[in-house]
Structure formats: C-alpha cells, structure tokens
Enzyme design. Structure first.
Site, PDB file in Angstrom:
ATOM      1  N   THR A  23       0.874  -1.178   0.000  1.00 21.97           N
ATOM      2  CA  THR A  23       0.000   0.000   0.000  1.00 21.97           C
ATOM      3  C   THR A  23       0.908   1.223   0.000  1.00 21.97           C
ATOM      4  OG1 THR A  23      -0.051   0.083   2.393  1.00 21.97           O
ATOM      5  CG2 THR A  23      -1.776  -1.206   1.337  1.00 21.97           C
TER       6      THR A  23
ATOM      7  N   GLU B  94      -5.630  -3.866  -1.185  1.00 15.99           N
ATOM      8  CA  GLU B  94      -6.068  -5.052  -0.424  1.00 15.99           C
ATOM      9  C   GLU B  94      -7.141  -5.857  -1.155  1.00 15.99           C
ATOM     10  OE1 GLU B  94      -5.509  -2.052   0.790  1.00 15.99           O
ATOM     11  OE2 GLU B  94      -4.740  -2.109   2.837  1.00 15.99           O
TER      12      GLU B  94
ATOM     13  N   TRP C 142     -20.912  14.485  10.956  1.00 14.05           N
ATOM     14  CA  TRP C 142     -19.958  14.250   9.883  1.00 14.05           C
ATOM     15  C   TRP C 142     -20.299  15.078   8.649  1.00 14.05           C
ATOM     16  CZ3 TRP C 142     -18.899   8.251   9.471  1.00 14.05           C
ATOM     17  CH2 TRP C 142     -18.221   7.850  10.628  1.00 14.05           C
TER      18      TRP C 142
ATOM     19  N   LYS D 207     -15.382  16.254  11.208  1.00 10.92           N
ATOM     20  CA  LYS D 207     -16.348  16.134  12.300  1.00 10.92           C
ATOM     21  C   LYS D 207     -16.630  17.512  12.884  1.00 10.92           C
ATOM     22  CE  LYS D 207     -14.452  11.680  13.321  1.00 10.92           C
ATOM     23  NZ  LYS D 207     -13.017  11.894  13.072  1.00 10.92           N
TER      24      LYS D 207
HETATM   25  P1  ADP Z   1      -3.698   3.955  -0.617  1.00 10.42           P
HETATM   26  O1  ADP Z   1      -4.591   3.446   0.489  1.00 10.42           O
HETATM   27  O2  ADP Z   1      -2.301   3.961  -0.239  1.00 10.42           O
HETATM   28  O3  ADP Z   1      -4.194   5.220  -1.282  1.00 10.42           O
HETATM   29  P2  ADP Z   1      -4.954   2.296  -2.586  1.00 10.42           P
HETATM   30  O4  ADP Z   1      -4.605   2.621  -3.986  1.00 10.42           O
HETATM   31  O5  ADP Z   1      -5.134   0.893  -2.223  1.00 10.42           O
HETATM   32  O6  ADP Z   1      -3.784   2.854  -1.748  1.00 10.42           O
HETATM   33  O7  ADP Z   1      -6.205   3.174  -2.184  1.00 10.42           O
HETATM   34  C1  ADP Z   1      -7.443   2.651  -1.822  1.00 10.42           C
HETATM   35  C2  ADP Z   1      -8.340   3.766  -1.392  1.00 10.42           C
HETATM   36  O8  ADP Z   1      -8.524   4.725  -2.436  1.00 10.42           O
HETATM   37  C3  ADP Z   1      -9.734   3.331  -1.028  1.00 10.42           C
HETATM   38  O9  ADP Z   1      -9.813   2.816   0.264  1.00 10.42           O
HETATM   39  C4  ADP Z   1     -10.525   4.630  -1.199  1.00 10.42           C
HETATM   40  O10 ADP Z   1     -10.426   5.449  -0.054  1.00 10.42           O
HETATM   41  C5  ADP Z   1      -9.810   5.316  -2.332  1.00 10.42           C
HETATM   42  N1  ADP Z   1     -10.548   5.104  -3.579  1.00 10.42           N
HETATM   43  C6  ADP Z   1     -10.340   4.185  -4.531  1.00 10.42           C
HETATM   44  N2  ADP Z   1     -11.203   4.321  -5.549  1.00 10.42           N
HETATM   45  C7  ADP Z   1     -12.018   5.357  -5.235  1.00 10.42           C
HETATM   46  C8  ADP Z   1     -13.128   5.990  -5.867  1.00 10.42           C
HETATM   47  N3  ADP Z   1     -13.579   5.623  -7.059  1.00 10.42           N
HETATM   48  N4  ADP Z   1     -13.715   7.018  -5.215  1.00 10.42           N
HETATM   49  C9  ADP Z   1     -13.275   7.437  -4.010  1.00 10.42           C
HETATM   50  N5  ADP Z   1     -12.231   6.891  -3.373  1.00 10.42           N
HETATM   51  C10 ADP Z   1     -11.603   5.859  -3.971  1.00 10.42           C
END
Ligand code: ADP
Length: 548
Positions: free
Chosen positions: A186, A331, A449, A444
């Site tokens: 990640t 993940e 929220w 918050k």
């Molecule tokens: P990192 O957590 O390091 O950014 P990832 O690429 O695995 O790595 O990111 C996953 C996160 O990206 C998700 O948990 C979400 O918060 C965000 N995310 C992914 N796709 C979308 C989307 N279409 N809209 C909003 N948030 C998104």
C-alpha cells in the site's frame, strides 16, 4: 460426493499460454524509455517470458523468492509479470515515485533478491543500492548499447544480455494455485507501507471478474492502454485481463503527459483506458486546449480517487467516452465495485443517470460488502445512511505480508472475516455504493460528519477550479470545520467568497466551507492522489488563525 471435473490449478502462466495459443498475433505496443515505439506480439512476449524464466533459474531465483521491479508500463515489465510469477517466484512491483527511504524499507521488508529497473530510475537505484541488503544484483531493463557506465552500482546486470543467454525452451511448472504470485505494498499514506501478497488463484479469479461486461467489459475487440502504472496494484489487473481476452495492449512507458497520451491513443486506436482522476485532468486539458477529439475511445475506467461529476460529464458529453467509475484498494487486488448502470437506469434523465454513475458502483461478483455502525451493526441499504464499509471475497486480503500488527480482519459471527476498508459509504437499494469519505478524512463538525468528497465535487464543477481538496481544519467551537483548498485554472479569477457562494443551495448551510485557501498546486502522493494528511499538516490550524 465430489464432482468429477478436472482439478486444474489456476495459474498465471495459463494466461500467457492462452494468449500465445489463441491470440498469438495480437500486438503489444510500448513506448520505451529509450524513446522509440516498440511493437511485438503475445507470441513474442510468451517466448521472451520463457527465456526470462530460464534466466531467473540461472540467477538462482527459487520458488517464493521475491523479485522487485522499479519500472514503467512496458513490454519488459510484462515479461517479468509472467516470467517471475509463472516460474513460482513472487513478482514485487515497487512504486518508484515513493521517497527513497520508503523504497529501501519496502525492498528490505519484502527481502527482494533482485531488482529490475528502467533506466529512468538509475539515480534512484544509485541512491539505494548499497542500502538494499537482501538484493544480490540490480538488472537494468535495457540492451547492452544503453547500459550505464561507471555508475557505481556494484552488481549491475543487463536485461537483454540475460535473455540472449537463455533458451526459450521452458515448461511452466505446475504450481499450487494458492502459492504466492505477486506482492504489492500500500502506498503508506496511513503509516508504513503494508504488503499484500496475492496468490495465483486470487489473481485468476480477479481477472475473470474484472473482465466481465458489467465490470471493465473487455474483449478481443479492445485495444487497452493502461495509464494506471503496473506498480499501482498491477495496473488494476489489465496485464492479466488482456491475455485472458486477447485484447491488444498499448503501454505508454514514461510519457504520461496529455500530448503524448493523446497521440498514442489516436495512433493505436485505443478503445479502453484506465487511470486516476489527476491523470485524466492532464489529458482532458490538452484535448480541450487544442480542440481535439477521440476518434476510437469508447470507455475509460476512473478510480483510485473519486471521479468528479464534472469530469464524468466532460468525458461522456463532450467526448462520447463512457466513464466506468470504479472503487478498489491494494487489499482487493484491486477491484471492488464498478458504476455500470442497470437497464432500468436507461429511462432516467441524463442528470439522474450521471448522479448514479458518480457513485462508486455495484459490487462485482466475488466481492461481498456491507456497511456497519460504530458497534459493528449492519446498516440499511437506503442510499442515505452511511457507515464503515466492510468487504470479503476470494481476492480480498486475509493478512498482510510479514505483518507484526496482527490480523486486520473483523470477525463476524465466528465464521467469516470482513476486511475493514477504512472508507465511509452509503449503499442504495440497487446496491450502488457511494464513498462519502475515508474514515481518516471525515470532517467532524460539532459531532456531525461532513463528507469531504461531496464538497470537493461541487468545487470541481466551478469553471474556474482546476483542483480542489477539502479538509477538516481545527475550530475553537466546532472541533473541526471544512476548509477548502483550491488550485485555480490558469488566468481564472475566483475569490474565496465567490467560491463559498457557489455552495449556496447545493448543500446544507452548515456544510459550506468556512474558508477557501488558494494554492499553486496540491501535494500528490505516489499514485497520483491528493495527500490530505499533508494538507492537514499545512492548513489544519488555518481557522485558528495559525501560521500556514
Ligand atoms: P492507498 O490506500 O495507499 O491510497 P490504494 O490505492 O489501495 O492505496 O487506495 C485505496 C483507497 O482509495 C480506497 O480505500 C478509497 O479510499 C480510495 N478510492 C479508490 N477508488 C475510489 C473511488 N472511485 N472514489 C473514491 N475513493 C476511492
């Protein structure tokens, strides 16, 4: 009684075998780091992946050994995807945009035995080589003529030399489908990067699901250009999907600016692409400034961060390109949901349809999801109630690689674990999930929220706004209040008050950001997402009258 069907293991090597046998002449076109355009076929790719598998044996790469890469999207990287995983070793793509300390941390944590790199990343490799204690040698992904001289890297090998010395006679081993194939970390925006270790089985199942019509809808009639890097969750599975369906692949290499991308889209008649919103901004900007049009582009997958309604509209209405808004995570291999419409949406007005498409979408088969309150109780799918999003499925992480923090799963009823995504979402009656925030980004205000994504989407619809990020800034009375950070379009005129007025009537009054800060650029992370934690560090005290 058991069924009487064959129990053939699901292996990554079967994808390239299939591509060679059934789509052998289909092309893979790559912009090389060396500058030129390289063109060959799936058959060639398979031959060279077998040569590479032999080369890895000569380098004493054993089953389960990790082989790292620091590389752009290109054919040699594709050969590594198949050569490394196919022979039972673990393909470990490292994000070269990370800080060098993080690259060292990741290579060390993964215990990479070799690291293959594109020449662009030579300075990075020079900086880290001595610190990567488990790495036996670095392999420059180039030919002898382009090899760097006197670069100070003790163990430096040449990719093309390795291949030249190796025979293409190679039988892919019959592995256990549960064995590890691929490792991605990640990006570490929430602490130290964590390793997600995919298996052959999880990868194959993800590939089947991602190619489905209501997911990425890929076929042998497609030409796919993944802008999303092969080091960002395996380019969202595209290098595997293309082999499964026999789609032509176009790799942009290091040239990710709007002009280079547009020219490649047109020259190769790309039908489908995929990337994070910030990439599309560059491309759309170039296309609009030059009055251009896409001649063959049909769909684009936008994910990794929320696709704003204005970007969706621009693609669909101005350019006739369908947007597939997708949500996923490292993940989840990464695909979780895609915003493909159901037939009943076809009678809706365009505005209503766009609103549905701007949600993050429906679960692809294989991913089960639910939203829960703070006590873990499941919340209704009414499109209004928001809660923490949990998921499970055969391509969802069970545990992190060499994790000291224990199992991340939430156990429910003792039978199945659920993975807590850290996202806050609603789900509507049609099963469309909408992310309102990441839990750590939620604002918050007085115990209530406020969803930062909705506030950003509204700002992005203002014609003078190029980029917008909304954070919770500390507030004396309300604990936190929304603060909007805006990058204006070149030469655009916009005051904070005008921006705040723009929210009138679009959200509840108490959601309107207290203030607007204009900046020249917002900080982007290694995968092109806005770094809100950096913005919070910089502007978190803004409403207290603090320094910034
Ligand atoms: P990192 O957590 O390091 O950014 P990832 O690429 O695995 O790595 O990111 C996953 C996160 O990206 C998700 O948990 C979400 O918060 C965000 N995310 C992914 N796709 C979308 C989307 N279409 N809209 C909003 N948030 C998104």
């Amino acid at each position: 009684m058991n069924g009487l069907m064959m129990h053939k293991q699901m292996l990554i090597s079967s994808l390239i075998i299939h591509a060679d046998r059934h789509h052998g002449d289909t092309e893979i076109v790559s912009r090389r780091v060396e500058g030129d355009l390289h063109r060959y076929t799936f058959r060639d790719c398979h031959r060279r992946a077998r040569q590479l598998a032999n080369a890895l044996a000569n380098l004493d790469v054993k089953p389960s050994d990790r082989v790292g890469t620091l590389a752009w999207n290109g054919y040699r990287h594709m050969e590594l995807y198949y050569g490394v995983s196919g022979r039972g070793a673990v393909m470990h793509t490292i994000n070269p945009r990370l800080h060098e300390d993080q690259v060292v941390y990741i290579a060390d944590h993964a215990e990479d035995k070799y690291i293959f790199f594109d020449l662009t990343f030579l300075p990075l490799v020079q900086a880290i080589a001595a610190r990567c204690t488990t790495v036996k040698a670095f392999v420059a992904m180039t030919d002898r003529a382009h090899m760097p001289e006197d670069c100070g890297i003790a163990n430096l090998l040449c990719y093309e030399d390795l291949l030249e010395d190796s025979s293409p006679d190679y039988e892919w081993p019959s592995l256990d489908e549960d064995s590890a194939s691929t490792l991605c970390y990640t990006s570490g925006t929430t602490g130290n990067p964590k390793g997600v270790l995919y298996s052959h089985r999880s990868t194959l199942l993800h590939t089947f699901a991602a190619a489905l019509p209501d997911a990425l809808n890929c076929s042998s009639r497609d030409t796919i250009l993944p802008v999303v890097p092969m080091f960002h969750v395996n380019a969202w599975g595209i290098p595997y999907i293309a082999c499964m369906v026999g789609a032509k692949l176009v790799f942009p290499g290091p040239a990710l600016d709007g002009k280079s991308l547009y020219e490649l889209f047109e020259a190769e008649q790309v039908t489908l692409s995929a990337g994070v919103p910030t990439v599309w901004q560059g491309l759309l900007g170039y296309v609009e400034q030059n009055g251009l049009a896409f001649s063959n582009m049909k769909r684009t997958v936008i994910g990794g961060a929320a696709c704003s309604p204005s970007m969706l509209r621009t693609f669909q209405e101005d350019h006739g390109v369908q947007v597939l808004h997708a949500w996923g995570m490292t993940e989840l291999s990464p695909l979780g949901t895609v915003g493909t419409l159901k037939s009943r949406h076809s009678t809706m007005s365009a505005i209503d349809r766009h609103a549905v498409q701007c949600k993050q979408g429906r679960a692809v088969f294989g991913v089960d999801m639910k939203i829960v309150d703070q006590d873990g109780a499941e919340l209704p799918w009414n499109g209004q109630t928001s809660g923490e999003l949990l998921v499970r499925g055969p391509w969802v992480v069970r545990n992190y690689f060499r994790s000291e923090d224990g199992n991340p799963l939430r156990i429910d009823g003792g039978a199945h674990g659920w993975f807590p995504t850290g996202d806050v979402a609603t789900i509507d009656a049609d099963g469309f999930m909408q992310i309102t925030d990441r839990s750590k980004d939620v604002i918050k205000s007085g115990g209530e929220w406020i969803g930062s994504i909705e506030l950003e989407n509204i700002a992005m619809a203002h014609p003078a706004v190029s980029q917008a990020a909304c954070i919770g800034a500390k507030h004396a009375k309300w604990d936190e209040r929304p603060l909007l950070i805006v990058v204006r379009k070149p030469e655009a005129d916009l005051t904070g008050e005008q921006m705040r007025m723009f929210y009138e009537g679009k959200v509840a009054k108490w959601w309107i950001p207290d203030d607007v800060v204009f900046v020249d650029a917002v900080p982007l992370g290694a995968t092109g997402k806005i770094l809100k934690n950096r913005l919070r560090e910089q502007f978190g005290d803004h409403l207290l009258g603090g320094a910034h």
